[in-house]
Design an enzyme around this catalytic site. Structure first.
Site, PDB file in Angstrom:
ATOM      1  N   GLY A 283       2.642  -1.189   4.228  1.00  0.00           N
ATOM      2  CA  GLY A 283       2.688   0.233   3.901  1.00  0.00           C
ATOM      3  C   GLY A 283       4.119   0.700   3.671  1.00  0.00           C
ATOM      4  O   GLY A 283       4.689   0.501   2.597  1.00  0.00           O
ATOM      5  N   GLY A 284       4.709   1.289   4.680  1.00  0.00           N
ATOM      6  CA  GLY A 284       6.035   1.911   4.556  1.00  0.00           C
ATOM      7  C   GLY A 284       7.077   1.033   3.883  1.00  0.00           C
ATOM      8  O   GLY A 284       7.819   1.488   3.001  1.00  0.00           O
TER       9      GLY A 284
ATOM     10  N   GLU B  45      -7.034   4.680   7.648  1.00  0.00           N
ATOM     11  CA  GLU B  45      -6.808   6.108   7.373  1.00  0.00           C
ATOM     12  C   GLU B  45      -8.033   6.716   6.692  1.00  0.00           C
ATOM     13  O   GLU B  45      -8.385   7.865   6.932  1.00  0.00           O
ATOM     14  CB  GLU B  45      -5.533   6.290   6.533  1.00  0.00           C
TER      15      GLU B  45
ATOM     16  N   ASN C 115       0.883  -1.175   0.000  1.00  0.00           N
ATOM     17  CA  ASN C 115       0.000   0.000   0.000  1.00  0.00           C
ATOM     18  C   ASN C 115       0.918   1.222   0.000  1.00  0.00           C
ATOM     19  O   ASN C 115       1.485   1.564   1.024  1.00  0.00           O
ATOM     20  CB  ASN C 115      -0.882  -0.017   1.257  1.00  0.00           C
ATOM     21  N   TRP C 116       1.040   1.816  -1.170  1.00  0.00           N
ATOM     22  CA  TRP C 116       1.972   2.953  -1.286  1.00  0.00           C
ATOM     23  C   TRP C 116       1.456   4.209  -0.599  1.00  0.00           C
ATOM     24  O   TRP C 116       2.186   5.169  -0.441  1.00  0.00           O
ATOM     25  CB  TRP C 116       2.216   3.271  -2.772  1.00  0.00           C
ATOM     26  N   LYS C 117       0.198   4.221  -0.221  1.00  0.00           N
ATOM     27  CA  LYS C 117      -0.433   5.435   0.328  1.00  0.00           C
ATOM     28  C   LYS C 117      -0.176   6.596  -0.640  1.00  0.00           C
ATOM     29  O   LYS C 117      -0.122   6.382  -1.844  1.00  0.00           O
ATOM     30  CB  LYS C 117       0.086   5.726   1.731  1.00  0.00           C
TER      31      LYS C 117
ATOM     32  N   GLY D   9       2.134   2.243  10.562  1.00  0.00           N
ATOM     33  CA  GLY D   9       3.061   3.363  10.404  1.00  0.00           C
ATOM     34  C   GLY D   9       3.735   3.781  11.703  1.00  0.00           C
ATOM     35  O   GLY D   9       4.341   4.840  11.772  1.00  0.00           O
TER      36      GLY D   9
ATOM     37  N   SER E 227       3.151  -2.251  10.230  1.00  0.00           N
ATOM     38  CA  SER E 227       4.606  -2.262  10.393  1.00  0.00           C
ATOM     39  C   SER E 227       5.241  -3.620  10.080  1.00  0.00           C
ATOM     40  O   SER E 227       6.166  -4.051  10.774  1.00  0.00           O
ATOM     41  CB  SER E 227       5.000  -1.774  11.792  1.00  0.00           C
TER      42      SER E 227
ATOM     43  N   HIS F 114      -9.628   1.159   4.576  1.00  0.00           N
ATOM     44  CA  HIS F 114      -8.364   1.343   5.306  1.00  0.00           C
ATOM     45  C   HIS F 114      -8.624   2.283   6.488  1.00  0.00           C
ATOM     46  O   HIS F 114      -9.424   3.212   6.396  1.00  0.00           O
ATOM     47  CB  HIS F 114      -7.307   1.942   4.364  1.00  0.00           C
TER      48      HIS F 114
ATOM     49  N   GLU G 162      -5.662  -5.044  10.390  1.00  0.00           N
ATOM     50  CA  GLU G 162      -4.663  -3.986  10.556  1.00  0.00           C
ATOM     51  C   GLU G 162      -4.941  -3.222  11.846  1.00  0.00           C
ATOM     52  O   GLU G 162      -5.730  -2.255  11.848  1.00  0.00           O
ATOM     53  CB  GLU G 162      -4.731  -3.005   9.379  1.00  0.00           C
TER      54      GLU G 162
HETATM   55  C1  PEP Z   1      -0.921   0.171   5.767  1.00  0.00           C
HETATM   56  O1  PEP Z   1      -0.876   1.328   5.387  1.00  0.00           O
HETATM   57  O2  PEP Z   1      -1.837  -0.563   5.386  1.00  0.00           O
HETATM   58  C2  PEP Z   1       0.140  -0.311   6.649  1.00  0.00           C
HETATM   59  C3  PEP Z   1       0.043  -1.505   7.161  1.00  0.00           C
HETATM   60  O3  PEP Z   1       1.198   0.555   6.880  1.00  0.00           O
HETATM   61  P1  PEP Z   1       2.593   0.201   7.583  1.00  0.00           P
HETATM   62  O4  PEP Z   1       3.079  -1.099   7.012  1.00  0.00           O
HETATM   63  O5  PEP Z   1       3.488   1.351   7.243  1.00  0.00           O
HETATM   64  O6  PEP Z   1       2.321   0.087   9.045  1.00  0.00           O
END
Ligand code: PEP
Length: 254
Positions: A233-234, A97, A9-11, A173, A212, A95, A167
């Site tokens: 994500g990251g 966010e 997930n590049w956000k 994040g 994470s 998601h 999640e």
């Molecule tokens: C996400 O945005 O779905 C996510 C899991 O982010 P991260 O891996 O950065 O925690």
């Protein structure tokens, strides 16, 4: 055995030049990895680029959101048909966010899920509790409510054409990952809740863990019996990290 899936997930990250480099590295780095599927969910403007660069590879792509509406006066929105025009396989739905920052509630999420499914996209439905909710011991009630809203709207059988992602909001994040045990507990709960409706749907449904996930914790998370891969994500923005996570999910280059 459920085949594992790792989805990035590049956000709201990326740029034409850096995407080109990142996608080329991911394609090369996962070439020999078998027995797992990989995808990237990119910002809308880069779907054309993802389609151009990934169409002849084994990496699939998707979006991070989609409108529940088919078409019309919805300024700024993107429809399921538009995602299909760019070859998307996946759409992330609900998601945290989007729930927290853009007011998406269980009803909106259920509508978006239904729209994605109806169009033939595979929704990746995100579920998870906040830190306050975990500390108040209501994690199961929260994820059950989020899941039930979708089941009530589209029916249990629809889940066999979807992917779930647990999640925990406190792990997204933050660098703070749920322990494999904590994640497994919620994954098993979710699978059990689906099984209470239909065991035949519950057994094959993929439940990804997100929060994470990194190269150094992916293998132990993916070793859990009900964790079927990751929503990342990251770490999906760093080629070596993402490739290592993909390798932890698959066989071949492990
Ligand atoms: C996400 O945005 O779905 C996510 C899991 O982010 P991260 O891996 O950065 O925690």
């Amino acid at each position: 055995m459920r085949r594992k899936l790792v989805a990035g997930n590049w956000k709201m990250h990326g740029g034409i030049a850096q995407n080109r480099e990142l996608l080329a590295a991911i394609v090369a780095g996962t070439k020999t990895v078998q027995d797992a599927d990989f995808a990237v969910c990119v910002p809308y403007p880069y779907l054309f680029q993802a389609q151009s660069l990934l169409r002849d590879t084994s990496i699939q792509w998707g979006a991070q959101n989609v409108s529940q509406h088919e078409k019309g006066a919805y300024t700024g929105e993107v429809s399921t048909a538009m995602l299909l025009d760019f070859g998307c396989r996946y759409a992330i739905i609900g998601h945290s966010e989007r729930r927290a920052l853009y007011g998406e509630n269980d009803d909106t999420v259920a509508l978006k899920f239904a729209a994605a499914l109806q169009a033939g996209l595979t929704p990746i439905l995100c579920l998870g509790e906040t830190l306050d909710q975990r500390e108040a011991n209501v994690t199961e009630q929260v994820v059950a409510r989020q899941l039930d809203a979708v089941i009530e709207s589209v029916g249990i059988a629809a889940l066999s054409r979807a992917v779930l992602a647990y999640e925990p909001v406190w792990a997204i994040g933050t660098g703070r990952t749920a322990t494999p045990g904590q994640a497994q507990e919620v994954h098993a709960f979710l699978r059990g809740r689906i099984a209470a409706h239909d065991a035949g749907v519950a057994a094959p449904v993929k439940i990804l863990y997100g929060g994470s996930v990194k190269a150094d914790n992916a293998a132990e998370l993916f070793a859990m019996p009900d964790i079927d891969g990751g929503l990342v994500g990251g770490a999906s923005l760093v080629a070596d990290e993402f490739i290592a996570i993909c390798r932890a999910a698959g066989a071949g280059s492990r």
